[in-house]
Design a protein around this motif. Structure first.
Motif, mmCIF file in Angstrom:
data_model
loop_
_atom_site.group_PDB
_atom_site.id
_atom_site.type_symbol
_atom_site.label_atom_id
_atom_site.label_comp_id
_atom_site.label_asym_id
_atom_site.label_seq_id
_atom_site.Cartn_x
_atom_site.Cartn_y
_atom_site.Cartn_z
ATOM 1 N N ASN A 100 35.613 50.704 43.663
ATOM 2 C CA ASN A 100 36.985 49.253 44.095
ATOM 3 C C ASN A 100 37.363 50.052 43.918
ATOM 4 O O ASN A 100 38.379 49.839 42.790
ATOM 5 C CB ASN A 100 36.444 48.549 42.800
ATOM 6 C CG ASN A 100 37.383 47.085 43.471
ATOM 7 O OD1 ASN A 100 38.208 47.145 44.318
ATOM 8 N ND2 ASN A 100 36.987 46.015 42.962
ATOM 9 N N HIS A 107 36.556 41.344 43.169
ATOM 10 C CA HIS A 107 36.717 41.342 44.412
ATOM 11 C C HIS A 107 35.407 40.524 44.547
ATOM 12 O O HIS A 107 33.809 40.732 44.116
ATOM 13 C CB HIS A 107 36.367 42.596 45.024
ATOM 14 C CG HIS A 107 36.337 42.487 46.179
ATOM 15 N ND1 HIS A 107 35.539 42.139 47.319
ATOM 16 C CD2 HIS A 107 37.255 43.345 46.633
ATOM 17 C CE1 HIS A 107 36.627 42.195 48.558
ATOM 18 N NE2 HIS A 107 36.970 43.155 48.619
ATOM 19 N N THR A 108 35.081 39.149 45.284
ATOM 20 C CA THR A 108 33.832 38.803 45.440
ATOM 21 C C THR A 108 32.820 39.774 46.650
ATOM 22 O O THR A 108 31.579 40.041 46.162
ATOM 23 C CB THR A 108 33.835 37.532 46.563
ATOM 24 O OG1 THR A 108 34.775 36.664 45.330
ATOM 25 C CG2 THR A 108 32.910 36.267 46.758
ATOM 26 N N ASN A 109 33.407 40.443 47.468
ATOM 27 C CA ASN A 109 33.049 41.041 48.014
ATOM 28 C C ASN A 109 31.849 41.909 47.394
ATOM 29 O O ASN A 109 30.695 42.792 48.604
ATOM 30 C CB ASN A 109 33.128 41.678 49.179
ATOM 31 C CG ASN A 109 33.814 40.275 50.508
ATOM 32 O OD1 ASN A 109 33.187 38.946 50.134
ATOM 33 N ND2 ASN A 109 34.544 40.377 50.838
ATOM 34 N N LEU A 110 32.477 42.182 46.745
ATOM 35 C CA LEU A 110 31.715 43.687 45.320
ATOM 36 C C LEU A 110 31.143 43.850 44.594
ATOM 37 O O LEU A 110 31.118 44.673 43.761
ATOM 38 C CB LEU A 110 33.211 44.881 45.435
ATOM 39 C CG LEU A 110 34.219 45.322 46.578
ATOM 40 C CD1 LEU A 110 35.126 46.687 46.570
ATOM 41 C CD2 LEU A 110 33.060 45.779 47.670
ATOM 42 N N GLY A 197 34.670 31.719 52.141
ATOM 43 C CA GLY A 197 32.547 31.046 52.677
ATOM 44 C C GLY A 197 32.507 29.835 53.747
ATOM 45 O O GLY A 197 31.559 29.311 53.646
ATOM 46 N N SER A 411 38.864 36.859 43.108
ATOM 47 C CA SER A 411 38.176 35.779 43.309
ATOM 48 C C SER A 411 38.390 34.240 43.346
ATOM 49 O O SER A 411 38.398 32.751 42.910
ATOM 50 C CB SER A 411 36.599 36.135 42.193
ATOM 51 O OG SER A 411 35.510 37.235 42.311
#
Length: 474
Positions: A100, A107-110, A197, A411
């Motif tokens: 990262n 990081h939400t996606n990570l 989302g 986040s």
């Protein structure tokens, strides 16, 4: 189109169709694969998946005119098996470790927060062994999984009781359903948030069975707005911390303390969704202050919900704390079972809570606080070595510069706060920032694009050696 061109094309298509039809049956290929030393140890189900994948690749090559297949049946079977063996060698877990270097700490996606070592050890223990998840070791009777974390959570927050579900959205749904199903919940229009989302608070409230009653305006809400909206169907007053945005300028909001006073006068409880949920004063780590859960309980909130994997720095979880009477109703809700956490989450959360209670150097032991609190000078100290490694791996043509930049908490937490940082800027006269980003992604190094340049933010990098990978620069 000339006739001979059309004939040639038709002949090519016919030849390709013949090759595809000549591919041996899946079962024949599986039997051959089971005899191959490189594939013999795998289950038939797995071999079938890999053989199907190999045949799909071969069909694609035939259709693209890239095939160099033999024509004999046995040789075709061997070709499929060889392709299946390559597919097995390349078949890695979908969930893979990445670096990262985005500058977004959570990081939400990570995957958001990295766990502390003690939490990782607790997860490994729970994964390897049977545990007393719902078993009372003293009496031999069935236990309560909330007891694994409840004492620590209450000690840290000052709450009378606590429970845990799988994320904060679930915590909000469960609490509202338990305390306000079929009745009104009053909330400021300025706190009707939407997070990543397309997760919208009004939608969550609808699913909980509570009836939304908005008061005030987008930028200004006053105590009289709440007081005037209370009626016989009012079950709760709801306050939502706008953790992923800020309204600035001509604004006004009702404090939690004022909301509690309004509720007490009418016999109505106040619930607060804190979102990120800080357990301690973050200013001691150089991070802007966020509402502290203990202070919200002390201010009179009957229920407070917050996340486990944001500022708290633990696993994904939704924590619900508050008065015992309210928590008893929440725990009795049949929906609680559908949203409960498993042993791995509870092991990690318990270890993280113990760290908060015991540690004399939480900023060193908890990765989230360590990364958020890093000074610019500390980050800058690793920049020269990081630049040297990246420049060496990239080779001629690439320019790697050390630049000042800004990181983010991530986040949805502290959206307007920027953390000063240091980064590597990678450019090339013939390659776009997107092309360079894609090149790094192939080595599982995730950066970001800023001002049309590819950036590797060093805030979350402990050791520059993570960049010592083979970069495909072609």
């Amino acid at each position: 189109m000339p006739k001979h061109s059309r004939k040639n094309r038709d002949a090519d298509n016919a030849a390709r169709a013949d090759l595809i039809r000549a591919l041996p049956p899946i079962d024949a290929c599986i039997r051959a694969a089971e005899s191959n030393p490189a594939l013999a140890g795998f289950s038939r189900t797995y071999l079938k998946v890999m053989v199907q994948r190999a045949q799909a690749e071969i069909r694609a090559a035939i259709l693209a005119g890239r095939d160099t297949l033999p024509r004999a049946r046995d040789a075709l079977v061997d070709a499929v098996v060889i392709a299946a063996a390559r597919a097995v060698a390349a078949h890695e877990p979908v969930l893979a470790p990445v670096v990262n270097a985005t500058g977004v700490v959570l990081h939400t996606n990570l995957g958001r927060a990295l766990l502390a070592e003690s939490a990782i050890e607790a997860v490994e223990m729970a994964a390897r062994s049977a545990v007393n998840l719902e078993y009372d070791l003293e009496t031999g009777a069935r236990g309560d999984r909330d007891s694994i974390v409840e004492d620590e959570i209450c000690a840290l927050t000052g709450a009378e009781a606590a429970t845990v579900v799988n994320n904060n959205a679930a915590a909000v749904v469960l609490a509202l359903n338990s305390l306000a199903e079929g009745r009104e919940v009053i909330v400021s229009r300025g706190e009707m948030i939407e997070i990543g989302g397309s997760f919208r608070l009004p939608d969550v409230m609808s699913k909980s069975g509570a009836i939304l009653r908005e008061v005030g305006t987008t930028n200004r809400t006053h105590p009289n707005d709440y007081a005037g909206a209370i009626g016989p169907d009012t079950a709760l007053l709801l306050k939502v911390h706008p953790s992923n945005y800020r309204v600035v300028g001509f604004t006004s909001e009702v404090t939690l303390e004022d909301l509690v006073e309004i509720g007490r006068a009418r016999g109505i409880d106040v619930m607060e969704d804190l979102g990120a949920g800080a357990l301690i004063d973050l200013t001691e780590f150089g991070i802007p202050r966020e509402p502290i859960v203990r202070d919200r309980i002390a201010a009179g909130a009957a229920v407070v919900t917050f996340s486990g994997d944001k500022l708290l720095g633990g696993p994904q979880a939704g924590v619900i704390v508050g008065r015992r009477a309210a928590l008893d109703r929440i725990k009795r809700n049949p929906l609680k079972r559908a949203l409960r956490c498993d042993k791995l989450t509870l092991a990690a959360l318990s270890a993280t809570m113990r760290l908060y209670l015991r540690s004399k150097d939480l900023g060193r032991e908890l990765p989230t606080l360590r990364f958020l609190g890093r000074s610019v000078s500390e980050i800058a100290s690793i920049a020269p070595r990081a630049r040297e490694i990246v420049a060496e791996r990239l080779g001629p043509g690439f320019v790697v510069e050390i630049v000042d930049t800004s990181s983010q908490v991530g986040s949805g937490a502290m959206p307007v706060e920027e953390l000063k940082s240091v980064a590597l800027r990678v450019t090339h006269p013939d390659k776009s920032a997107n092309a360079i980003a894609a090149m790094f992604r192939r080595t599982r190094i995730i950066g970001r694009i800023a001002d049309d340049s590819f950036i590797l933010d060093l805030r979350t990098i402990d050791d520059p050696a993570v960049f010592a990978v083979k970069l495909e620069t072609g």
